[in-house]
Design a protein around this motif. Structure first.
Motif, PDB file in Angstrom:
ATOM      1  N   PHE A 198       0.815  -1.219   0.000  1.00  0.00           N
ATOM      2  CA  PHE A 198       0.000   0.000   0.000  1.00  0.00           C
ATOM      3  C   PHE A 198       0.851   1.273   0.000  1.00  0.00           C
ATOM      4  O   PHE A 198       0.378   2.334  -0.423  1.00  0.00           O
ATOM      5  CB  PHE A 198      -0.953   0.011   1.208  1.00  0.00           C
ATOM      6  N   HIS A 202      -1.092   2.637  -5.253  1.00  0.00           N
ATOM      7  CA  HIS A 202      -2.354   3.274  -4.871  1.00  0.00           C
ATOM      8  C   HIS A 202      -3.448   3.069  -5.896  1.00  0.00           C
ATOM      9  O   HIS A 202      -4.568   3.542  -5.698  1.00  0.00           O
ATOM     10  CB  HIS A 202      -2.145   4.783  -4.651  1.00  0.00           C
ATOM     11  N   LYS A 231     -10.647   0.253  -4.800  1.00  0.00           N
ATOM     12  CA  LYS A 231     -10.005   1.548  -4.573  1.00  0.00           C
ATOM     13  C   LYS A 231     -10.290   2.060  -3.174  1.00  0.00           C
ATOM     14  O   LYS A 231      -9.404   2.624  -2.498  1.00  0.00           O
ATOM     15  CB  LYS A 231     -10.490   2.555  -5.624  1.00  0.00           C
ATOM     16  N   ILE A 234      -8.023   0.259  -0.802  1.00  0.00           N
ATOM     17  CA  ILE A 234      -6.661   0.782  -0.888  1.00  0.00           C
ATOM     18  C   ILE A 234      -6.563   2.101  -0.120  1.00  0.00           C
ATOM     19  O   ILE A 234      -5.655   2.304   0.698  1.00  0.00           O
ATOM     20  CB  ILE A 234      -6.253   0.981  -2.364  1.00  0.00           C
ATOM     21  N   ASP A 235      -7.524   2.990  -0.372  1.00  0.00           N
ATOM     22  CA  ASP A 235      -7.507   4.289   0.307  1.00  0.00           C
ATOM     23  C   ASP A 235      -7.651   4.131   1.818  1.00  0.00           C
ATOM     24  O   ASP A 235      -6.993   4.837   2.596  1.00  0.00           O
ATOM     25  CB  ASP A 235      -8.636   5.175  -0.222  1.00  0.00           C
ATOM     26  N   VAL A 238      -4.241   3.143   3.207  1.00  0.00           N
ATOM     27  CA  VAL A 238      -3.290   4.255   3.177  1.00  0.00           C
ATOM     28  C   VAL A 238      -3.638   5.274   4.256  1.00  0.00           C
ATOM     29  O   VAL A 238      -2.757   5.777   4.977  1.00  0.00           O
ATOM     30  CB  VAL A 238      -3.276   4.924   1.788  1.00  0.00           C
ATOM     31  N   TYR A 271      -5.368  14.408  -0.854  1.00  0.00           N
ATOM     32  CA  TYR A 271      -5.847  13.013  -0.783  1.00  0.00           C
ATOM     33  C   TYR A 271      -6.419  12.714   0.611  1.00  0.00           C
ATOM     34  O   TYR A 271      -7.516  12.164   0.743  1.00  0.00           O
ATOM     35  CB  TYR A 271      -4.670  12.098  -1.093  1.00  0.00           C
TER      36      TYR A 271
END
Length: 294
Positions: A198, A202, A231, A234-235, A238, A271
């Protein structure tokens, strides 16, 4: 346990005391307090080993990755290597503690644990754990650790009984908790690859190429298993790491951005804000008022 100072989150490595063989140690909260001293348990920690605690008396709140778990007698809490924990009032609780490195448990057992649920819990209440096969297996592990047989036999018995206890724990989850096995092995692979990559990957397309699946397939599997897109998962991962570093570390936002694979700190800030409705600096100031301006 032994601590290592880092620029970010304070890491704690497993250093068994003299006389402990193998990579599993059975100790107690009382002995941990005596060994670590009064300041060992004040700051957040990222462990490079797993910690399984059975509460026999007292109560407190133990925090794992921003979730506070109220602990009462009969409860179990399992903090896994890599997670960030914050002890509550450790003087208020007693009970046995297993400390073990990931390599202490065989690879096949870890694969079964990862495949047993979309997300492995950290906390089991007394109501959930009592009277289950997991509780019986944990009693067997406690008995194996205290045997006076040869160290090799004792360590082998302890490794096998603890592995059984962990497997049975991931099955001892109440109905309606949302804990369910993945619908496809490919989702397990995606989840493992996400944990490993990760910081540098991204985009869903990067994971799809790595695993040999289409982005459409990864998104479908993610939604089937979690209700979120690939997605979004993943976010989510992170952002969790960003929150860990902001809340518990002292690195400036620009350095954290680089650690998480962002070339431009302003892109990282944008982000983070889009996904949390707050800037990194504001989040840090809220959870750590002493860190304003960093």
């Amino acid at each position: 346990m032994g601590q290592v100072e880092q620029d970010a989150i304070r890491a704690v490595r497993y250093h068994p005391p003299p006389g402990v063989t193998g990579e599993i140690e059975l100790t107690s909260l009382a002995r941990m307090r005596a060994r670590g001293g009064p300041h060992e348990f004040l700051d957040p920690q990222r462990l490079d080993f797993d910690l399984l605690i059975q509460i026999t008396s007292g109560s407190t709140v133990h925090t794992v990755d921003f979730t506070g778990y109220p602990l009462e007698p009969g409860d179990l809490i399992w903090v896994r290597a890599g997670q960030v924990q914050q002890w509550g009032v450790i003087d208020d609780i007693e009970g046995p503690v297993f400390l073990f490195t990931p390599s202490a448990i065989d690879t096949g057992t870890w694969e079964l644990i990862r495949s047993a649920g979309v997300a492995t819990p950290n906390h089991w209440t007394a109501t959930t754990a009592a009277g289950t096969p997991a509780a019986a297996a944990l009693d067997a592990a406690l008995a194996a650790a205290s045997t006076s047989d040869s160290p090799n036999l004792r360590d082998a018995a302890l490794a096998r009984t603890l592995a059984a206890a962990l497997l049975l724990l991931v099955m001892a989850v109440p109905d309606g908790s949302g804990h369910r096995p993945p619908t496809h092995q490919a989702f397990v692979w995606f989840r493992d690859e996400l944990e490993a990559s990760f910081r540098t990957r991204h985009k869903v397309a990067d994971y799809a190429a790595r695993l040999g699946y289409s982005t459409r397939t990864l998104n479908r599997l993610a939604r089937e298993n979690t209700g979120l897109s690939a997605k979004q998962l993943i976010d989510e991962r992170v952002v969790l790491e960003a929150k860990r570093l902001l809340a518990h570390g002292r690195d400036p936002v620009a350095r954290i951005a680089g650690q998480l694979g962002f070339d431009d700190p302003s892109n990282f800030s944008k982000y983070f804000q889009q996904r949390t409705d707050t800037t990194p600096a504001t989040f840090r100031a809220r959870v750590r008022p002493d860190a304003q301006g960093s």
